[in-house]
Structures are given as C-alpha cells and as structure tokens.
Design a protein around this motif. Structure first.
Motif, mmCIF file in Angstrom:
data_model
loop_
_atom_site.group_PDB
_atom_site.id
_atom_site.type_symbol
_atom_site.label_atom_id
_atom_site.label_comp_id
_atom_site.label_asym_id
_atom_site.label_seq_id
_atom_site.Cartn_x
_atom_site.Cartn_y
_atom_site.Cartn_z
ATOM 1 N N UNK A 175 0.836 -1.194 0.000
ATOM 2 C CA UNK A 175 0.000 0.000 0.000
ATOM 3 C C UNK A 175 0.873 1.247 0.000
ATOM 4 N N UNK A 176 0.303 2.330 -0.548
ATOM 5 C CA UNK A 176 0.973 3.616 -0.554
ATOM 6 C C UNK A 176 0.612 4.369 0.726
ATOM 7 N N UNK A 177 1.321 5.468 0.979
ATOM 8 C CA UNK A 177 0.881 6.354 2.043
ATOM 9 C C UNK A 177 -0.514 6.859 1.686
ATOM 10 N N UNK A 178 -1.348 7.025 2.701
ATOM 11 C CA UNK A 178 -2.726 7.428 2.434
ATOM 12 C C UNK A 178 -2.766 8.792 1.761
ATOM 13 N N UNK A 179 -3.558 8.878 0.707
ATOM 14 C CA UNK A 179 -3.729 10.148 0.001
ATOM 15 C C UNK A 179 -4.592 11.093 0.834
ATOM 16 N N UNK A 180 -4.469 12.399 0.574
ATOM 17 C CA UNK A 180 -5.241 13.366 1.366
ATOM 18 C C UNK A 180 -6.745 13.147 1.226
ATOM 19 N N UNK A 181 -7.471 13.474 2.272
ATOM 20 C CA UNK A 181 -8.933 13.461 2.264
ATOM 21 C C UNK A 181 -9.414 14.866 2.603
ATOM 22 N N UNK A 182 -10.400 15.378 1.873
ATOM 23 C CA UNK A 182 -10.836 16.767 2.091
ATOM 24 C C UNK A 182 -11.640 16.934 3.377
ATOM 25 N N UNK A 183 -11.473 18.069 4.009
ATOM 26 C CA UNK A 183 -12.312 18.438 5.146
ATOM 27 C C UNK A 183 -13.731 18.730 4.655
ATOM 28 N N UNK A 184 -14.671 18.714 5.582
ATOM 29 C CA UNK A 184 -16.087 18.888 5.231
ATOM 30 C C UNK A 184 -16.322 20.149 4.410
ATOM 31 N N UNK A 185 -15.687 21.232 4.794
ATOM 32 C CA UNK A 185 -15.955 22.502 4.130
ATOM 33 C C UNK A 185 -15.495 22.577 2.690
ATOM 34 N N UNK A 186 -14.632 21.648 2.250
ATOM 35 C CA UNK A 186 -14.088 21.719 0.898
ATOM 36 C C UNK A 186 -15.132 21.425 -0.156
ATOM 37 N N UNK A 187 -15.909 20.351 0.019
ATOM 38 C CA UNK A 187 -16.849 19.922 -1.005
ATOM 39 C C UNK A 187 -18.283 19.785 -0.496
ATOM 40 N N UNK A 188 -18.570 20.396 0.627
ATOM 41 C CA UNK A 188 -19.911 20.285 1.199
ATOM 42 C C UNK A 188 -20.457 21.671 1.545
ATOM 43 N N UNK A 189 -21.772 21.768 1.549
ATOM 44 C CA UNK A 189 -22.434 22.974 2.062
ATOM 45 C C UNK A 189 -23.795 22.581 2.590
ATOM 46 N N UNK A 190 -24.262 23.315 3.532
ATOM 47 C CA UNK A 190 -25.575 23.108 4.110
ATOM 48 C C UNK A 190 -26.572 23.994 3.387
ATOM 49 N N UNK A 191 -27.756 23.468 3.125
ATOM 50 C CA UNK A 191 -28.777 24.276 2.432
ATOM 51 C C UNK A 191 -30.108 24.161 3.165
#
Length: 202
Positions: A186-202
């Motif tokens: 396995x490779x080192x784990x790739x980055x995962x985005x924080x909630x605010x990067x690709x999410x919004x509340x509506x």
C-alpha cells in the motif's frame, strides 16, 4: 451531538475496520478466501438499499486459476498481476433487464411497468444501483475481515464477452480483488478533504 446519536454510533474499532484504517491493497498474502466467506459477503451486501429493491448487480467471483488468467487478459498490465495474485476477484456487473425480476423483488406494486420500454432509463438505474452494490460489497468484505482492491483498469467489452457473453444484457461495472492484503503493497494514504471543501448546508 444528541444522546441518541451517541447511543447509536458504532465503536471506534469497527469504524476503523470499515473506514478509517481500511486501505486499498495492491498485493495479497498467501491465504485462501473460502466460499463460505464469499456467501457471507453477498448475504450482507444484498440487505443494503437499491432503488425499488431492483438488485441489478450480477456478480462473478473469480477464484480458479483458469478464471483468473481469463480475467487478467482483459486487464491492464499492472492490474493483471493483482488479479492473478488475489485469492478472489469479483466482477461487479449489472443487468439492464433487472425489471423482469421486480414482480417478486418489489411486490408492493407493479414496479416492472415503470421500466418497460425505457432501456436507456434501465441502463442508468442499473449502473447507478450496481455501483452502490459494489460499494456495499467492499464494506461487507471489510466487515468479515477481508481487504479489498477495487479497480477499473480493464477492457470492459472484453470482460463482457468473456464472462457475460451468454447474456448480453449484463455488463460489467468494475472489478474488485478480495483477500488478506499485504501491508507492504500500500501507498501512504492520500489526502482526504475536510467537510468545508466539497460540502455545504442548504
């Protein structure tokens, strides 16, 4: 968080096994996967939701040396080696004519009529819901202690001809190797985005 939310959360060790510590493996330890384990994975996966319980997924569990060689011929060079080494590689396919099974899968109403005469709509629904089933399969495999190596680097037409040639209404979606992963692959784990990067509340 409410008390109810706290009461219903799975333990951290379970969440780690399913999500936080689970990885995509590129190589496998020399340990067998039994048919009993395969059936257990399916029995868990089938309980998860699909639209109108359409269950469009069609699965080929490739375990024989002959089957592995045939599937490897359809894959990219790097993936071919992974398929040959894995105890199991499952082809997640989908049946465009899934609606023929709806009278017993969704008996509450005439759901079959919703899809008759609309092959393009069936293709869209079957692809989407079989992809869901493939994701459920990965989580089910992790839940029973196995590791996964999903992949899409293969010739879909070649796989369809080789494994679904007797039923042209079934097409492959993706494939996934299963077994006991070799940690050195396995490779080192790739980055995962924080909630605010690709999410919004509506």
């Amino acid at each position: 968080m409410t008390k109810q939310f706290h009461d219903n959360v799975l333990g951290g060790d379970i969440l780690d096994q399913l999500y936080n510590e689970a990885r995509t493996y590129n190589g496998w330890l020399d340990k067998e996967v039994s048919e009993e384990q395969i059936r257990h994975i399916y029995d868990l996966m089938k309980m998860a939701p699909t639209s109108a319980n359409m269950q469009p997924g069609r699965f080929v569990w490739v375990t024989s040396e002959e089957g592995k060689a045939k599937l490897a011929e359809c894959a990219s060079e790097g993936n071919a080696d992974k398929i040959k080494a894995a105890p199991v590689t499952v082809i997640i396919g989908y049946d465009i004519d899934f609606h023929e099974e709806l009278p017993w899968l969704f008996p509450h109403t005439d759901a079959k009529s919703w899809f008759e005469g609309d092959e393009e709509g069936r293709k869209e629904g079957a692809f989407r819901n079989s992809a869901l089933q493939g994701a459920y399969l990965i989580l089910a495999a992790r839940a029973v202690g196995l590791d996964c190596g999903p992949m899409s680097g293969y010739d879909a037409d070649a796989v369809n001809d080789a494994f679904f040639g007797d039923d042209p209404k079934v097409k492959s979606n993706f494939i996934c190797s299963l077994g006991y992963g070799d940690p050195s692959t396995i490779f080192e784990r790739s980055p995962r985005p924080e909630f605010g990067k690709f999410n919004r509340m509506a």
